[in-house]
Design a protein around this motif. Structure first.
Motif, PDB file in Angstrom:
ATOM      1  N   UNK A   1      31.219  39.545  41.821  1.00  0.00           N
ATOM      2  CA  UNK A   1      32.087  39.762  40.596  1.00  0.00           C
ATOM      3  C   UNK A   1      33.477  39.732  40.080  1.00  0.00           C
ATOM      4  N   UNK A   2      33.690  40.629  41.585  1.00  0.00           N
ATOM      5  CA  UNK A   2      34.938  40.778  42.261  1.00  0.00           C
ATOM      6  C   UNK A   2      35.588  39.727  43.088  1.00  0.00           C
ATOM      7  N   UNK A   3      35.263  39.178  42.913  1.00  0.00           N
ATOM      8  CA  UNK A   3      35.588  38.082  44.145  1.00  0.00           C
ATOM      9  C   UNK A   3      36.563  36.669  43.099  1.00  0.00           C
ATOM     10  N   UNK A   4      35.326  36.897  42.040  1.00  0.00           N
ATOM     11  CA  UNK A   4      35.614  35.499  41.114  1.00  0.00           C
ATOM     12  C   UNK A   4      36.894  36.411  39.744  1.00  0.00           C
ATOM     13  N   UNK A   5      37.188  37.918  39.915  1.00  0.00           N
ATOM     14  CA  UNK A   5      37.860  38.606  39.442  1.00  0.00           C
ATOM     15  C   UNK A   5      39.440  38.000  39.737  1.00  0.00           C
ATOM     16  N   UNK A   6      38.875  37.752  41.357  1.00  0.00           N
ATOM     17  CA  UNK A   6      40.700  37.988  41.450  1.00  0.00           C
ATOM     18  C   UNK A   6      40.629  39.356  42.689  1.00  0.00           C
ATOM     19  N   UNK A   7      39.380  39.894  43.056  1.00  0.00           N
ATOM     20  CA  UNK A   7      40.068  41.010  43.651  1.00  0.00           C
ATOM     21  C   UNK A   7      39.986  40.458  45.371  1.00  0.00           C
ATOM     22  N   UNK A   8      41.434  41.009  45.729  1.00  0.00           N
ATOM     23  CA  UNK A   8      41.503  40.945  46.793  1.00  0.00           C
ATOM     24  C   UNK A   8      41.896  42.341  47.967  1.00  0.00           C
ATOM     25  N   UNK A   9      41.730  43.258  47.556  1.00  0.00           N
ATOM     26  CA  UNK A   9      41.826  44.983  48.134  1.00  0.00           C
ATOM     27  C   UNK A   9      40.378  45.327  47.650  1.00  0.00           C
ATOM     28  N   UNK A  10      39.761  45.839  48.128  1.00  0.00           N
ATOM     29  CA  UNK A  10      38.099  46.386  47.733  1.00  0.00           C
ATOM     30  C   UNK A  10      38.159  47.665  48.665  1.00  0.00           C
ATOM     31  N   UNK A  11      38.105  48.242  47.373  1.00  0.00           N
ATOM     32  CA  UNK A  11      37.485  49.918  48.770  1.00  0.00           C
ATOM     33  C   UNK A  11      36.257  49.524  47.655  1.00  0.00           C
ATOM     34  N   UNK A  12      35.017  50.411  48.334  1.00  0.00           N
ATOM     35  CA  UNK A  12      33.874  50.173  48.707  1.00  0.00           C
ATOM     36  C   UNK A  12      33.830  52.435  48.201  1.00  0.00           C
ATOM     37  N   UNK A  13      32.812  52.547  47.520  1.00  0.00           N
ATOM     38  CA  UNK A  13      32.627  54.415  46.932  1.00  0.00           C
ATOM     39  C   UNK A  13      31.026  54.124  47.110  1.00  0.00           C
ATOM     40  N   UNK A  14      30.214  54.741  47.578  1.00  0.00           N
ATOM     41  CA  UNK A  14      28.791  54.668  48.036  1.00  0.00           C
ATOM     42  C   UNK A  14      28.680  56.373  47.077  1.00  0.00           C
ATOM     43  N   UNK A  15      28.310  55.848  46.187  1.00  0.00           N
ATOM     44  CA  UNK A  15      28.052  57.568  45.228  1.00  0.00           C
ATOM     45  C   UNK A  15      26.713  58.196  46.034  1.00  0.00           C
ATOM     46  N   UNK A  16      27.637  58.694  47.718  1.00  0.00           N
ATOM     47  CA  UNK A  16      26.154  59.067  47.827  1.00  0.00           C
ATOM     48  C   UNK A  16      27.635  60.904  48.780  1.00  0.00           C
TER      49      UNK A  16
ATOM     50  N   UNK B   1      36.349  33.767  52.262  1.00  0.00           N
ATOM     51  CA  UNK B   1      37.504  34.509  52.044  1.00  0.00           C
ATOM     52  C   UNK B   1      37.230  36.142  51.774  1.00  0.00           C
ATOM     53  N   UNK B   2      37.583  36.607  52.881  1.00  0.00           N
ATOM     54  CA  UNK B   2      37.161  38.198  53.529  1.00  0.00           C
ATOM     55  C   UNK B   2      38.670  38.974  52.735  1.00  0.00           C
ATOM     56  N   UNK B   3      38.413  40.146  51.419  1.00  0.00           N
ATOM     57  CA  UNK B   3      39.557  41.114  50.964  1.00  0.00           C
ATOM     58  C   UNK B   3      39.468  42.339  52.518  1.00  0.00           C
ATOM     59  N   UNK B   4      40.906  42.528  52.141  1.00  0.00           N
ATOM     60  CA  UNK B   4      40.948  44.110  52.724  1.00  0.00           C
ATOM     61  C   UNK B   4      40.442  45.296  52.412  1.00  0.00           C
ATOM     62  N   UNK B   5      39.323  45.836  52.866  1.00  0.00           N
ATOM     63  CA  UNK B   5      38.187  46.403  52.887  1.00  0.00           C
ATOM     64  C   UNK B   5      38.739  47.935  53.174  1.00  0.00           C
ATOM     65  N   UNK B   6      38.710  48.732  52.255  1.00  0.00           N
ATOM     66  CA  UNK B   6      37.891  50.457  52.821  1.00  0.00           C
ATOM     67  C   UNK B   6      37.104  50.688  52.586  1.00  0.00           C
ATOM     68  N   UNK B   7      36.427  52.460  52.944  1.00  0.00           N
ATOM     69  CA  UNK B   7      34.765  51.990  52.667  1.00  0.00           C
ATOM     70  C   UNK B   7      34.663  53.798  52.781  1.00  0.00           C
ATOM     71  N   UNK B   8      34.964  54.728  51.635  1.00  0.00           N
ATOM     72  CA  UNK B   8      34.680  56.295  51.787  1.00  0.00           C
ATOM     73  C   UNK B   8      33.014  56.620  51.678  1.00  0.00           C
ATOM     74  N   UNK B   9      33.127  57.007  53.205  1.00  0.00           N
ATOM     75  CA  UNK B   9      31.721  57.205  54.216  1.00  0.00           C
ATOM     76  C   UNK B   9      31.323  58.863  53.299  1.00  0.00           C
TER      77      UNK B   9
END
Length: 359
Positions: free
Chosen positions: A129-144, A168-176
């Motif tokens: 859904x994010x890729x279809x919306x045109x997201x090319x920079x992605x931040x992942x926030x696991x709610x732990x 197509x792989x977006x730029x990725x940031x991950x909050x651990x």
């Protein structure tokens, strides 16, 4: 190999920033068949159960999946509402509130999706859904709030597995983790203070966290230490002294030793020590779910009362409390720093049109 594309993508659309909020997961319904599907996916994850696969396959498929789904379905029936699973309902509300909070803070361009590590809505569908919306920079926030290989790292596994199949792989940031993030600590303290304002204080405040096997700690998992740090910071924010609060661990499974002290055994022992009133808060759960509503709110209440306790109160999880959403949105904004604001790439559009691509 055919790599996964984004059928809804057009070369004329603006590149966007996306936030994927994830939580553990929930069955689709409080029914045996739904629980079997959910538990099979959850318990087969090697991050969750670190047992050699051939042995665990026999235990899981030969024993657990023939017994536990019916028991778990009965427990889930006590917490499901007309809206559905509490964890999913609260998570979706958090996503909606996060989007609104980011818009109020000047980032109405950020696309927010909610996904579950196990079950639905899946991480795969959330990323799509994010890729279809045109997201090319992605931040992942696991709610732990507290990092554990069995939760946070498992989420990373699922995200990276999905990307391995994409064109197509977006730029990725991950909050651990964010176990000591000041705004998170203050949001949790606010929730507790609000409960105290309505109900007064008890003899003890228990901070109950989900347990993991002791050997995970022995092998270097930081979860135990991060839980204790959260407790210390919360106690300081609330002005609690040593002896007025306890850190315990719940939800153990199987016969091996898990992180101690255990929540249920602690509650059974407190009345004999003269503690007749307790309040329990779960700082590791960002949203109320089976483990907080049924296990802490009901099952452990019974243990305490049967042991001679007189007053037992569960303090609700942060859910979509305004202070929680403010903390999470500020955390997101902090991690979005340095990424340029989205803009249309007109050169990309013209080049694509020249090659016959849809605009």
């Amino acid at each position: 190999m055919m790599f996964k594309g984004s059928p809804e993508f057009t070369h004329a659309q603006m590149d966007k920033v996306g936030v994927l909020l994830t939580n553990l997961g929930t069955p689709d319904a409080p029914e045996k068949s739904a629980l079997r599907r959910y538990l099979k996916e959850f318990l087969w994850d090697p991050r969750v159960v670190e047992v050699p696969r051939p042995l665990w396959w026999m235990i899981l498929n030969g024993v657990i999946l023939n017994i536990r789904p019916a028991r778990s379905a009965a427990a889930y029936k006590t917490v499901f509402t007309e809206e559905g699973s509490p964890l999913l309902v609260h998570s979706q509300r958090q996503g909606d509130a996060m989007k609104a909070a980011l818009a109020q803070k000047g980032r109405d361009d950020v696309v927010v999706e909610v996904a579950m590590r196990y079950g639905n809505p899946s991480i795969k569908n959330g990323i799509q859904a994010l890729m279809d919306a045109g997201v090319r920079r992605l931040l992942v926030l696991p709610l732990y709030p507290q990092y554990s290989a069995s939760t946070t790292a498992s989420t990373f596994d699922a995200v990276s597995a999905d990307f391995r199949e994409r064109r197509w792989i977006p730029e990725l940031r991950f909050i651990n983790h964010y176990h000591d993030y000041p705004l998170f600590i203050e949001a949790a303290a606010t929730r507790i203070r609000e409960h105290w304002d309505q109900h007064g204080r008890a003899d003890r405040l228990l901070f109950s966290y989900h347990g993991v096997p002791q050997r995970y700690l022995d092998n270097g998992d930081p979860y135990f230490c991060e839980c204790h740090k959260t407790s210390r910071l919360l106690a300081a924010a609330l002005g609690l002294q040593s002896g007025e609060f306890l850190t315990t661990f719940q939800s153990r499974f199987g016969k091996e030793e898990w992180l101690k002290p255990y929540t249920d055994e602690t509650l059974k022992s407190l009345p004999a020590e003269g503690v007749t009133s307790v309040q329990v808060f779960c700082p590791g759960f960002s949203a109320d779910c089976l483990e907080t509503i049924e296990e802490i709110g009901e099952e452990n209440r019974d243990y305490f009362v049967e042991a001679g306790g007189e007053r037992y109160e569960y303090i609700a999880a942060l859910n979509d409390h305004p202070a929680h959403i403010d903390a999470l949105s500020e955390l997101v904004l902090q991690h979005l720093q340095g990424w340029p604001l989205p803009q249309i790439d007109h050169q990309r559009e013209s080049r694509a049109r020249a090659k016959g691509a849809k605009s």
